[in-house]
Design a protein around this motif. Structure first.
Motif, PDB file in Angstrom:
ATOM      1  N   HIS A   6      29.508  -4.862  17.272  1.00 32.67           N
ATOM      2  CA  HIS A   6      30.204  -5.004  18.771  1.00 32.67           C
ATOM      3  C   HIS A   6      29.095  -4.761  19.836  1.00 32.67           C
ATOM      4  N   ILE A   7      29.091  -5.510  21.039  1.00 30.73           N
ATOM      5  CA  ILE A   7      28.301  -5.287  21.974  1.00 30.73           C
ATOM      6  C   ILE A   7      29.185  -5.633  23.412  1.00 30.73           C
ATOM      7  N   ASP A   8      28.844  -4.807  24.324  1.00 31.80           N
ATOM      8  CA  ASP A   8      29.531  -4.990  25.473  1.00 31.80           C
ATOM      9  C   ASP A   8      28.362  -4.521  26.559  1.00 31.80           C
ATOM     10  N   GLU A   9      27.173  -4.399  26.435  1.00 29.65           N
ATOM     11  CA  GLU A   9      26.327  -4.008  27.408  1.00 29.65           C
ATOM     12  C   GLU A   9      25.011  -4.854  27.219  1.00 29.65           C
ATOM     13  N   THR A  10      24.860  -5.453  28.380  1.00 28.31           N
ATOM     14  CA  THR A  10      23.636  -6.479  28.170  1.00 28.31           C
ATOM     15  C   THR A  10      22.074  -5.792  27.749  1.00 28.31           C
ATOM     16  N   ASN A  11      21.953  -4.501  28.070  1.00 27.03           N
ATOM     17  CA  ASN A  11      20.504  -3.790  27.670  1.00 27.03           C
ATOM     18  C   ASN A  11      20.652  -3.532  26.281  1.00 27.03           C
ATOM     19  N   LYS A  12      21.876  -3.651  25.418  1.00 24.28           N
ATOM     20  CA  LYS A  12      21.725  -3.394  24.040  1.00 24.28           C
ATOM     21  C   LYS A  12      21.435  -4.470  23.254  1.00 24.28           C
ATOM     22  N   PRO A  14      18.838  -6.168  22.257  1.00 24.64           N
ATOM     23  CA  PRO A  14      17.517  -5.870  21.473  1.00 24.64           C
ATOM     24  C   PRO A  14      18.089  -5.253  20.337  1.00 24.64           C
ATOM     25  N   THR A  15      18.655  -4.130  20.536  1.00 21.12           N
ATOM     26  CA  THR A  15      19.222  -3.291  19.481  1.00 21.12           C
ATOM     27  C   THR A  15      20.202  -3.813  18.555  1.00 21.12           C
ATOM     28  N   LEU A  17      20.533  -7.395  18.129  1.00 20.65           N
ATOM     29  CA  LEU A  17      20.177  -8.329  17.323  1.00 20.65           C
ATOM     30  C   LEU A  17      19.031  -7.962  16.034  1.00 20.65           C
ATOM     31  N   SER A  18      18.440  -6.772  16.324  1.00 17.24           N
ATOM     32  CA  SER A  18      17.767  -6.338  15.416  1.00 17.24           C
ATOM     33  C   SER A  18      18.383  -5.628  14.135  1.00 17.24           C
ATOM     34  N   ASN A  19      19.556  -4.905  14.483  1.00 15.22           N
ATOM     35  CA  ASN A  19      20.431  -4.578  13.572  1.00 15.22           C
ATOM     36  C   ASN A  19      21.152  -5.522  12.847  1.00 15.22           C
ATOM     37  N   LEU A  20      21.439  -6.642  13.279  1.00 13.13           N
ATOM     38  CA  LEU A  20      21.982  -7.680  12.577  1.00 13.13           C
ATOM     39  C   LEU A  20      21.014  -8.261  11.775  1.00 13.13           C
ATOM     40  N   SER A  21      19.562  -8.593  12.100  1.00 13.78           N
ATOM     41  CA  SER A  21      18.555  -8.940  11.366  1.00 13.78           C
ATOM     42  C   SER A  21      18.644  -8.086  10.081  1.00 13.78           C
ATOM     43  N   HIS A  22      18.591  -6.914  10.315  1.00 13.75           N
ATOM     44  CA  HIS A  22      17.982  -5.923   9.344  1.00 13.75           C
ATOM     45  C   HIS A  22      19.412  -6.073   8.383  1.00 13.75           C
ATOM     46  N   LEU A  23      20.418  -5.904   8.754  1.00 14.24           N
ATOM     47  CA  LEU A  23      21.747  -6.125   7.842  1.00 14.24           C
ATOM     48  C   LEU A  23      21.538  -7.255   6.993  1.00 14.24           C
ATOM     49  N   TYR A  24      21.516  -8.480   7.530  1.00 14.36           N
ATOM     50  CA  TYR A  24      21.522  -9.549   6.998  1.00 14.36           C
ATOM     51  C   TYR A  24      20.395  -9.720   5.747  1.00 14.36           C
ATOM     52  N   GLU A  25      19.050  -9.226   6.164  1.00 16.78           N
ATOM     53  CA  GLU A  25      17.923  -9.226   5.223  1.00 16.78           C
ATOM     54  C   GLU A  25      18.495  -8.280   4.002  1.00 16.78           C
ATOM     55  N   HIS A  26      18.956  -6.995   4.122  1.00 17.51           N
ATOM     56  CA  HIS A  26      19.471  -6.063   3.349  1.00 17.51           C
ATOM     57  C   HIS A  26      20.458  -6.888   2.146  1.00 17.51           C
ATOM     58  N   TRP A  27      21.347  -7.285   2.865  1.00 17.15           N
ATOM     59  CA  TRP A  27      22.351  -8.182   2.137  1.00 17.15           C
ATOM     60  C   TRP A  27      21.775  -9.177   1.297  1.00 17.15           C
ATOM     61  N   GLN A  28      20.678 -10.065   1.804  1.00 17.93           N
ATOM     62  CA  GLN A  28      20.028 -11.094   0.955  1.00 17.93           C
ATOM     63  C   GLN A  28      19.243 -10.376  -0.168  1.00 17.93           C
ATOM     64  N   ASP A  51      23.035 -20.856  29.732  1.00 22.82           N
ATOM     65  CA  ASP A  51      22.054 -20.902  30.467  1.00 22.82           C
ATOM     66  C   ASP A  51      21.265 -19.568  30.226  1.00 22.82           C
ATOM     67  N   ALA A  52      22.064 -18.631  29.319  1.00 31.07           N
ATOM     68  CA  ALA A  52      21.258 -17.394  29.245  1.00 31.07           C
ATOM     69  C   ALA A  52      19.775 -17.195  28.369  1.00 31.07           C
ATOM     70  N   ASP A  53      19.465 -16.024  28.633  1.00 35.06           N
ATOM     71  CA  ASP A  53      17.947 -15.982  27.678  1.00 35.06           C
ATOM     72  C   ASP A  53      18.146 -15.424  26.532  1.00 35.06           C
ATOM     73  N   ILE A  54      19.393 -15.118  26.081  1.00 33.59           N
ATOM     74  CA  ILE A  54      19.603 -14.467  24.804  1.00 33.59           C
ATOM     75  C   ILE A  54      19.878 -15.823  23.988  1.00 33.59           C
ATOM     76  N   ASP A  55      19.002 -15.549  22.736  1.00 33.69           N
ATOM     77  CA  ASP A  55      18.988 -17.138  21.846  1.00 33.69           C
ATOM     78  C   ASP A  55      19.845 -16.584  20.556  1.00 33.69           C
ATOM     79  N   LEU A  56      20.934 -17.206  20.345  1.00 34.15           N
ATOM     80  CA  LEU A  56      21.727 -16.718  19.148  1.00 34.15           C
ATOM     81  C   LEU A  56      21.604 -17.774  17.918  1.00 34.15           C
TER      82      LEU A  56
END
Length: 74
Positions: A6-12, A14-15, A17-28, A51-56
């Motif tokens: 879950h995310i509800d704050e814009t300043n979160k 980076p954290t 996206l990093s957590n999702l990447s690490h979780l995905y890599e661990h599962w792989q 038009d946002a700067d976050i790339d999903l």
């Protein structure tokens, strides 16, 4: 196992996206099976608009579901 992140704050972003990447890599690496979903609401919704700067794109490529709160979008 299924996981919702879950995310509800814009300043979160980076954290989260990093957590999702690490979780995905661990599962792989461990051959775990399940669904990873990102739930976005509150002020973080502004970052998932086209038009946002976050790339999903990387999340979609990895099969991570992204759910956005309709109330927050409005």
């Amino acid at each position: 196992m299924n996981v919702i992140v879950h995310i509800d704050e814009t300043n979160k972003w980076p954290t989260v996206l990093s957590n999702l990447s690490h979780l995905y890599e661990h599962w792989q690496q461990s051959h775990d099976d399940g669904i990873i979903e990102l739930l976005v609401n509150g002020e973080a919704v502004t970052q998932v608009r086209q038009d946002a700067d976050i790339d999903l794109t990387d999340l979609y490529r990895r099969g991570i579901d992204v759910a956005v709160c309709n109330n927050s979008l409005q």
